[in-house]
Scaffold this motif. Structure first.
Motif, PDB file in Angstrom:
ATOM      1  N   SER A  20       0.853  -1.185   0.000  1.00  0.00           N
ATOM      2  CA  SER A  20       0.000   0.000   0.000  1.00  0.00           C
ATOM      3  C   SER A  20       0.883   1.227   0.000  1.00  0.00           C
ATOM      4  CB  SER A  20      -0.905  -0.005   1.236  1.00  0.00           C
ATOM      5  OG  SER A  20      -0.121  -0.006   2.407  1.00  0.00           O
ATOM      6  N   GLY A  21       0.439   2.258  -0.653  1.00  0.00           N
ATOM      7  CA  GLY A  21       1.235   3.469  -0.709  1.00  0.00           C
ATOM      8  C   GLY A  21       0.786   4.330  -1.867  1.00  0.00           C
ATOM      9  N   PRO A  22       1.545   5.355  -2.200  1.00  0.00           N
ATOM     10  CA  PRO A  22       1.168   6.260  -3.279  1.00  0.00           C
ATOM     11  C   PRO A  22       1.238   5.554  -4.633  1.00  0.00           C
ATOM     12  CG  PRO A  22       3.406   6.710  -2.544  1.00  0.00           C
ATOM     13  CD  PRO A  22       2.834   5.721  -1.580  1.00  0.00           C
ATOM     14  N   PRO A  23       0.533   6.071  -5.651  1.00  0.00           N
ATOM     15  CA  PRO A  23       0.573   5.471  -6.985  1.00  0.00           C
ATOM     16  C   PRO A  23       1.998   5.435  -7.525  1.00  0.00           C
ATOM     17  CG  PRO A  23      -1.167   7.124  -6.816  1.00  0.00           C
ATOM     18  CD  PRO A  23      -0.329   7.237  -5.578  1.00  0.00           C
ATOM     19  N   LEU A  24       2.246   4.427  -8.363  1.00  0.00           N
ATOM     20  CA  LEU A  24       3.558   4.299  -8.973  1.00  0.00           C
ATOM     21  C   LEU A  24       3.804   5.438  -9.948  1.00  0.00           C
ATOM     22  CD1 LEU A  24       3.564   0.456  -9.685  1.00  0.00           C
ATOM     23  CD2 LEU A  24       4.668   1.653  -7.785  1.00  0.00           C
ATOM     24  N   THR A  25       5.043   5.867 -10.055  1.00  0.00           N
ATOM     25  CA  THR A  25       5.398   6.896 -11.028  1.00  0.00           C
ATOM     26  C   THR A  25       5.509   6.252 -12.401  1.00  0.00           C
ATOM     27  OG1 THR A  25       6.626   8.117  -9.346  1.00  0.00           O
ATOM     28  CG2 THR A  25       7.084   8.642 -11.661  1.00  0.00           C
ATOM     29  N   PRO A  26       4.668   6.655 -13.367  1.00  0.00           N
ATOM     30  CA  PRO A  26       4.695   6.006 -14.678  1.00  0.00           C
ATOM     31  C   PRO A  26       5.918   6.420 -15.491  1.00  0.00           C
ATOM     32  CG  PRO A  26       3.165   7.840 -14.690  1.00  0.00           C
ATOM     33  CD  PRO A  26       3.663   7.704 -13.269  1.00  0.00           C
ATOM     34  N   GLN A  27       6.282   5.554 -16.428  1.00  0.00           N
ATOM     35  CA  GLN A  27       7.352   5.870 -17.367  1.00  0.00           C
ATOM     36  C   GLN A  27       6.743   6.679 -18.513  1.00  0.00           C
ATOM     37  OE1 GLN A  27      10.641   5.159 -17.056  1.00  0.00           O
ATOM     38  NE2 GLN A  27      10.215   4.311 -15.030  1.00  0.00           N
ATOM     39  N   LEU A  28       7.107   7.939 -18.617  1.00  0.00           N
ATOM     40  CA  LEU A  28       6.510   8.826 -19.615  1.00  0.00           C
ATOM     41  C   LEU A  28       7.393   8.941 -20.850  1.00  0.00           C
ATOM     42  CD1 LEU A  28       5.308  11.766 -17.319  1.00  0.00           C
ATOM     43  CD2 LEU A  28       3.998   9.787 -18.110  1.00  0.00           C
ATOM     44  N   THR A  29       6.741   8.970 -22.010  1.00  0.00           N
ATOM     45  CA  THR A  29       7.460   9.267 -23.243  1.00  0.00           C
ATOM     46  C   THR A  29       7.971  10.696 -23.156  1.00  0.00           C
ATOM     47  OG1 THR A  29       5.975   7.805 -24.476  1.00  0.00           O
ATOM     48  CG2 THR A  29       7.278   9.395 -25.751  1.00  0.00           C
ATOM     49  N   PRO A  30       9.238  10.946 -23.484  1.00  0.00           N
ATOM     50  CA  PRO A  30       9.779  12.309 -23.377  1.00  0.00           C
ATOM     51  C   PRO A  30       8.938  13.317 -24.161  1.00  0.00           C
ATOM     52  CG  PRO A  30      11.539  10.733 -23.790  1.00  0.00           C
ATOM     53  CD  PRO A  30      10.249   9.973 -23.939  1.00  0.00           C
ATOM     54  N   ALA A  31       8.749  14.486 -23.583  1.00  0.00           N
ATOM     55  CA  ALA A  31       7.944  15.518 -24.239  1.00  0.00           C
ATOM     56  C   ALA A  31       8.534  15.917 -25.588  1.00  0.00           C
ATOM     57  CB  ALA A  31       7.822  16.736 -23.326  1.00  0.00           C
ATOM     58  N   TRP A  32       9.880  15.965 -25.664  1.00  0.00           N
ATOM     59  CA  TRP A  32      10.513  16.362 -26.924  1.00  0.00           C
ATOM     60  C   TRP A  32      10.205  15.349 -28.024  1.00  0.00           C
ATOM     61  CZ3 TRP A  32      13.727  13.106 -29.471  1.00  0.00           C
ATOM     62  CH2 TRP A  32      14.334  12.068 -28.744  1.00  0.00           C
ATOM     63  N   LEU A  33      10.093  14.071 -27.658  1.00  0.00           N
ATOM     64  CA  LEU A  33       9.800  13.043 -28.656  1.00  0.00           C
ATOM     65  C   LEU A  33       8.366  13.173 -29.160  1.00  0.00           C
ATOM     66  CD1 LEU A  33      10.647  10.590 -30.252  1.00  0.00           C
ATOM     67  CD2 LEU A  33      10.072   9.147 -28.275  1.00  0.00           C
ATOM     68  N   LEU A  34       7.429  13.432 -28.244  1.00  0.00           N
ATOM     69  CA  LEU A  34       6.040  13.638 -28.660  1.00  0.00           C
ATOM     70  C   LEU A  34       5.913  14.866 -29.551  1.00  0.00           C
ATOM     71  CD1 LEU A  34       4.073  12.872 -25.363  1.00  0.00           C
ATOM     72  CD2 LEU A  34       4.242  11.444 -27.407  1.00  0.00           C
ATOM     73  N   ALA A  35       6.638  15.938 -29.198  1.00  0.00           N
ATOM     74  CA  ALA A  35       6.608  17.156 -30.019  1.00  0.00           C
ATOM     75  C   ALA A  35       7.188  16.888 -31.406  1.00  0.00           C
ATOM     76  CB  ALA A  35       7.385  18.267 -29.325  1.00  0.00           C
ATOM     77  N   ALA A  36       8.282  16.120 -31.465  1.00  0.00           N
ATOM     78  CA  ALA A  36       8.899  15.802 -32.751  1.00  0.00           C
ATOM     79  C   ALA A  36       7.961  14.967 -33.618  1.00  0.00           C
ATOM     80  CB  ALA A  36      10.217  15.059 -32.528  1.00  0.00           C
ATOM     81  N   VAL A  37       7.301  13.988 -33.008  1.00  0.00           N
ATOM     82  CA  VAL A  37       6.352  13.162 -33.755  1.00  0.00           C
ATOM     83  C   VAL A  37       5.189  14.012 -34.248  1.00  0.00           C
ATOM     84  CG1 VAL A  37       4.726  11.239 -33.583  1.00  0.00           C
ATOM     85  CG2 VAL A  37       6.988  11.042 -32.552  1.00  0.00           C
ATOM     86  N   GLY A  38       4.722  14.943 -33.403  1.00  0.00           N
ATOM     87  CA  GLY A  38       3.642  15.830 -33.814  1.00  0.00           C
ATOM     88  C   GLY A  38       4.023  16.697 -35.000  1.00  0.00           C
ATOM     89  N   LEU A  39       5.247  17.229 -34.986  1.00  0.00           N
ATOM     90  CA  LEU A  39       5.716  18.049 -36.110  1.00  0.00           C
ATOM     91  C   LEU A  39       5.845  17.216 -37.377  1.00  0.00           C
ATOM     92  CD1 LEU A  39       8.437  20.273 -34.377  1.00  0.00           C
ATOM     93  CD2 LEU A  39       6.243  21.021 -35.342  1.00  0.00           C
ATOM     94  N   LEU A  40       6.390  16.010 -37.248  1.00  0.00           N
ATOM     95  CA  LEU A  40       6.540  15.129 -38.417  1.00  0.00           C
ATOM     96  C   LEU A  40       5.175  14.740 -38.981  1.00  0.00           C
ATOM     97  CD1 LEU A  40       9.470  12.782 -37.290  1.00  0.00           C
ATOM     98  CD2 LEU A  40       9.523  14.529 -39.092  1.00  0.00           C
ATOM     99  N   ALA A  41       4.224  14.439 -38.091  1.00  0.00           N
ATOM    100  CA  ALA A  41       2.890  14.057 -38.555  1.00  0.00           C
ATOM    101  C   ALA A  41       2.205  15.218 -39.264  1.00  0.00           C
ATOM    102  CB  ALA A  41       2.050  13.597 -37.362  1.00  0.00           C
ATOM    103  N   THR A  42       2.349  16.428 -38.722  1.00  0.00           N
ATOM    104  CA  THR A  42       1.759  17.609 -39.360  1.00  0.00           C
ATOM    105  C   THR A  42       2.402  17.868 -40.715  1.00  0.00           C
ATOM    106  OG1 THR A  42       1.332  18.572 -37.178  1.00  0.00           O
ATOM    107  CG2 THR A  42       1.265  20.059 -39.061  1.00  0.00           C
ATOM    108  N   ALA A  43       3.728  17.704 -40.791  1.00  0.00           N
ATOM    109  CA  ALA A  43       4.428  17.883 -42.063  1.00  0.00           C
ATOM    110  C   ALA A  43       3.997  16.825 -43.070  1.00  0.00           C
ATOM    111  CB  ALA A  43       5.941  17.811 -41.834  1.00  0.00           C
ATOM    112  N   PHE A  44       3.773  15.610 -42.592  1.00  0.00           N
ATOM    113  CA  PHE A  44       3.314  14.527 -43.469  1.00  0.00           C
ATOM    114  C   PHE A  44       1.947  14.841 -44.062  1.00  0.00           C
ATOM    115  CE2 PHE A  44       0.980  10.424 -43.809  1.00  0.00           C
ATOM    116  CZ  PHE A  44       1.699   9.874 -44.867  1.00  0.00           C
TER     117      PHE A  44
END
Length: 198
Positions: A20-44
């Motif tokens: 029992s205890g606080p929620p686990l800290t999730p492994q997050l995809t880096p923000a820079w990677l999500l931003a890069a994918v968003g830019l590539l998808a928009t360019a596509f």
């Protein structure tokens, strides 16, 4: 020296007790990677729009592209509807959060593959880029794409609350993401229908 069966059993019993205890800290995809994918998808998508103005498909190719376009729409939008439906069941207490997260994870591939297929097959359907409705539809496609990346991040954050109460702020953000998703998909479908009638 062999271990005592009593000691082994006791150790196993202790290990099986959930911590029992606080929620686990999730492994997050880096923000820079999500931003890069968003830019590539928009360019596509922008590149696909430019290419569509230079592609002159004959009638038979357009027929095949239209069929594939509908098939990709069924796969992608159908998967999105499934995830959002399980989310509604969770919010109404009829399914646990883990079911929503597992469903979303399992359907990521058909959602993104279907969205990519929609963009590619749209090249051969002679979109009228001078039409306001068509431009609105393209804007909705971009919005759905970027919102999907945001929803991916929200899903990772929610994963840390599988067995505990989800903070209200995270619930609100998830609701906004679902609303943007449904608005974008249904809006695109409606505009596509209207364009097909003209």
């Amino acid at each position: 020296m062999p271990r005592s069966p009593r000691l082994t059993t006791a150790t196993a019993d202790v290990a099986s007790v959930p911590a029992s205890g606080p929620p686990l800290t999730p492994q997050l995809t880096p923000a820079w990677l999500l931003a890069a994918v968003g830019l590539l998808a928009t360019a596509f998508i922008a590149g696909a729009c430019w290419t569509a103005g230079h592609v002159h498909a004959d009638g038979s190719l357009q027929t095949v592209a239209r069929f594939l376009h509908l098939a990709f729409l069924t796969v992608s939008f159908g998967s999105v509807l499934a995830v959002d439906w399980f989310a509604v069941l969770w919010l109404t207490g009829r399914r646990p959060l883990s079911v929503v997260l597992d469903t979303a994870c399992a359907l990521q591939t058909p959602i993104w593959a279907g969205l990519g297929g929609l963009v590619v097959t749209g090249l051969f359907l002679r979109p009228d880029l001078g039409s306001t409705l068509t431009l609105v539809k393209l804007g909705l496609v971009v919005a759905v794409t970027l919102n999907g990346l945001w929803a991916h991040r929200l899903g990772q954050l929610l994963d840390g609350f599988r067995d505990s109460a989800v903070p209200r702020g995270l619930l609100v953000r998830s609701g906004v993401a679902a609303t943007v998703s449904q608005t974008g998909w249904w809006g695109s479908c409606l505009i596509g229908f209207l364009n097909s009638q003209s």
